[in-house]
Every structure is written in C-alpha cells, then in structure tokens.
Design a protein around this motif. Structure first.
Motif, PDB file in Angstrom:
ATOM      1  N   TYR A  31       0.857  -1.189   0.000  1.00 44.35           N
ATOM      2  CA  TYR A  31       0.000   0.000   0.000  1.00 44.35           C
ATOM      3  C   TYR A  31       0.889   1.235   0.000  1.00 44.35           C
ATOM      4  N   SER A  32       1.699   1.395   1.055  1.00 42.70           N
ATOM      5  CA  SER A  32       2.660   2.495   1.078  1.00 42.70           C
ATOM      6  C   SER A  32       3.659   2.301   2.209  1.00 42.70           C
ATOM      7  N   ALA A  33       4.905   2.636   1.903  1.00 38.22           N
ATOM      8  CA  ALA A  33       5.962   2.602   2.917  1.00 38.22           C
ATOM      9  C   ALA A  33       5.967   3.862   3.770  1.00 38.22           C
ATOM     10  N   GLY A  34       4.978   4.745   3.571  1.00 35.80           N
ATOM     11  CA  GLY A  34       4.876   5.942   4.383  1.00 35.80           C
ATOM     12  C   GLY A  34       5.764   7.066   3.874  1.00 35.80           C
ATOM     13  N   VAL A  35       5.925   8.086   4.712  1.00 33.59           N
ATOM     14  CA  VAL A  35       6.681   9.274   4.310  1.00 33.59           C
ATOM     15  C   VAL A  35       8.163   8.945   4.202  1.00 33.59           C
ATOM     16  N   ASN A  36       8.759   9.332   3.080  1.00 31.07           N
ATOM     17  CA  ASN A  36      10.189   9.170   2.849  1.00 31.07           C
ATOM     18  C   ASN A  36      10.902  10.371   3.444  1.00 31.07           C
ATOM     19  N   LEU A  37      11.363  10.236   4.683  1.00 33.19           N
ATOM     20  CA  LEU A  37      11.937  11.377   5.392  1.00 33.19           C
ATOM     21  C   LEU A  37      13.192  11.912   4.714  1.00 33.19           C
ATOM     22  N   GLY A  38      14.023  10.997   4.230  1.00 33.75           N
ATOM     23  CA  GLY A  38      15.254  11.424   3.572  1.00 33.75           C
ATOM     24  C   GLY A  38      14.997  12.218   2.315  1.00 33.75           C
ATOM     25  N   GLY A  39      13.837  11.984   1.699  1.00 30.96           N
ATOM     26  CA  GLY A  39      13.518  12.667   0.455  1.00 30.96           C
ATOM     27  C   GLY A  39      12.644  13.886   0.640  1.00 30.96           C
ATOM     28  N   THR A  40      12.248  14.168   1.895  1.00 34.94           N
ATOM     29  CA  THR A  40      11.356  15.302   2.127  1.00 34.94           C
ATOM     30  C   THR A  40      11.991  16.406   2.973  1.00 34.94           C
ATOM     31  N   LEU A  41      12.917  16.050   3.887  1.00 40.75           N
ATOM     32  CA  LEU A  41      13.561  17.066   4.706  1.00 40.75           C
ATOM     33  C   LEU A  41      14.786  17.621   3.997  1.00 40.75           C
ATOM     34  N   LYS A  42      14.879  18.930   3.919  1.00 39.06           N
ATOM     35  CA  LYS A  42      15.980  19.602   3.250  1.00 39.06           C
ATOM     36  C   LYS A  42      16.772  20.434   4.262  1.00 39.06           C
ATOM     37  N   LEU A  43      18.031  20.673   3.948  1.00 39.20           N
ATOM     38  CA  LEU A  43      18.886  21.457   4.824  1.00 39.20           C
ATOM     39  C   LEU A  43      18.512  22.932   4.711  1.00 39.20           C
ATOM     40  N   MET A  44      18.171  23.539   5.847  1.00 38.65           N
ATOM     41  CA  MET A  44      17.831  24.968   5.894  1.00 38.65           C
ATOM     42  C   MET A  44      17.960  25.419   7.335  1.00 38.65           C
ATOM     43  N   ALA A  45      17.742  26.688   7.587  1.00 37.63           N
ATOM     44  CA  ALA A  45      17.810  27.198   8.950  1.00 37.63           C
ATOM     45  C   ALA A  45      16.854  26.400   9.837  1.00 37.63           C
TER      46      ALA A  45
END
Length: 284
Positions: free
Chosen positions: A72-86
């Motif tokens: 169905y889904s492996a859920g949120v891909n954290l590595g692909g959604t969080l970006k480096l910023m302040a």
C-alpha cells in the motif's frame, strides 16, 4: 477497471497517480510500486492535486484511495522530504507540512474508502483512520514505528487509535512494543472494517463505495469524532512532531540509517543538523 488519467493531472502528477471513474466512484491509485508507493514530496503533491480535483468533480460521488503492486505504502520518505535549511525555518516547515497532509484527508468533502493492498507504514496508516472506512487484503500489515524512530504519534493517531482499538491496542502499536497487526488482527481490534482475499480488493472496494453512492452516504470520519476536535489534535501533534524531528536522537538515528542504506547525500542533511544542534537548539 482500466486505470487512466481521469482527473487530467499534469504529466508529473500522472507519473505518480492513476485514476478511473466508474458508477460515481473515483479510484485514485498510487502508482510507484517499485518504490513501495512511498510518500515522497512528489507523491504527496500528486495525490493532493488528485484530491483537490476530485472534490470539485461533479460526477465523483465517492473515492477509493489505494496503491499499485504488493505494498500500500511505505509511508513518508523522510530522507527525500527534509531539506537542509535554517532550523527555525525547518521546524516551521515540518509543522505546516504535517498539519496540511492530514488536514487534506480530514477535510475531504466526499466519502473516501481506503483500500489497503499490502503492508502500510506510518502516515499511510494514520491517514487511513481519518477517512470513512478501511478495506484490506488478507496479506496486509499495519505498522506505526514512531517509538522506534524516536518521534511522537501523528495523523491524530494519539486519539484515533484509542477510539478505534482501545487504549491497550493503541499503545501496543504506538509504543515501544511496535505491534504490527496483520489484516485479521486489525479487523478483530477495529482498525479495519473488511478483509478480503488478495485479488478481490478492487472489486470489493468498488462494491462498498458504489453502495455508498446509491445510499447517498455523506462524509463520516471513522470513530465519530468531530472534525474540529481532530484538526486541533492534528495541529498539536504537528508541533510535537517537529520538536522530535529536530531532537538529537532522531537526527543521529536518521543519519546512521541513511548512511547504512548508502544514501550518503540524504544522510548528510541529518549529520549537519545533528553536529550543529548545540549552536541552534536554543533559537527554535
């Protein structure tokens, strides 16, 4: 039922989502089976657009949301959604994005049936409980590994799981035990409403949703809680989740996990945030 691009989504969105309308029932299918239908930024944007279009589409009276393939889904891909910023900006972004993700399910105006075609993880499980009902194949499993990841519950699961399954079973899934019920166990405890053999999911889901159309079924969130209450819970959970995401244990754990997976570029985002955390943590 052939899956086409009924909603006329853009080329980018249609690479992630397929849709088909039959007898007033619109099926929206996540279509990245090789990626386990993971919720990347692109996937979430695609089904967000599909939901928006479905809400305005007059012929659509009810929606089935499902996935292609065996997951169905492996859920949120954290590595692909969080970006480096302040960090302060990142904290605000996490709160806003998480709250918006689940509000999308909560406020969808038409009946929505979740058809679980295989293992479901994280946000794909919690979001399902914000819809009208869940039908699952007998090979499904349900996992919410928040405690193992060092993060807090999301998707209103801190209250919805208790409402649907009772306090003990909710804590088994959300707490340190990390219980992953299979389809029959999920049916027994009240997490899902129907279990069907693999291969019959699409037909059975269509039958349920089509009956809703005939009966004039209106939107009803599982468990019967008020929309305003769940939106309040979603807002509160989103803030707590952002706090946990920027905690030292989570950042270190994600760096280690992604590095072992040889996703070195993604892992560096978490390493930098972790190493510099003593300098910025007091400014959140």
């Amino acid at each position: 039922m052939p899956f086409l691009n009924y909603l006329n989504l853009s080329e980018n969105s249609s690479a992630y989502i397929q849709s088909s309308l039959k007898s007033g029932v619109l099926t929206i299918m996540m279509n990245k089976p090789k990626k386990l239908n993971g919720w990347t930024t692109e996937m979430m944007e695609a089904f967000a657009t599909a939901f928006e279009n479905a809400a305005k589409d007059e012929p659509t009276k009810a929606v089935i949301f499902t996935g292609a393939g065996d997951y169905y889904s492996a859920g949120v891909n954290l590595g692909g959604t969080l970006k480096l910023m302040a960090p302060k900006k990142l904290h605000k972004l996490i709160v806003e994005h998480n709250q918006k993700l689940f509000d999308r399910f909560l406020t969808f105006p038409k009946p929505i049936l979740i058809a679980i075609n295989g293992p479901a993880i994280g946000a794909s499980v919690t979001s399902a409980t914000l819809c009208d009902a869940i039908i699952a194949v007998d090979t499904s499993t349900f996992s919410t590994p928040f405690a193992a990841l060092g993060i807090s519950p999301e998707g209103c699961s801190s209250v919805q799981f208790v409402t649907l399954m009772g306090e003990q079973n909710a804590q088994r899934m959300l707490g340190n035990e990390g219980w992953k019920p299979n389809a029959e166990e999920a049916l027994t405890v009240g997490l899902v409403q129907w279990v069907v053999p693999k291969g019959k999911l699409q037909a059975e889901a269509q039958k349920v949703a089509q009956q809703w159309v005939i009966d004039g079924h209106s939107r009803k969130i599982l468990g019967g809680r008020e929309l305003s209450e769940l939106q309040f819970v979603n807002a509160r959970e989103s803030i707590e989740l952002a706090n946990r995401f920027l905690g030292a244990n989570f950042l270190r754990g994600q760096f280690t996990f992604l590095w072992r997976k040889k996703k070195h570029l993604q892992s560096m985002v978490f390493l930098i945030l972790w190493l510099l955390r003593p300098l910025w943590k007091h400014f959140l």
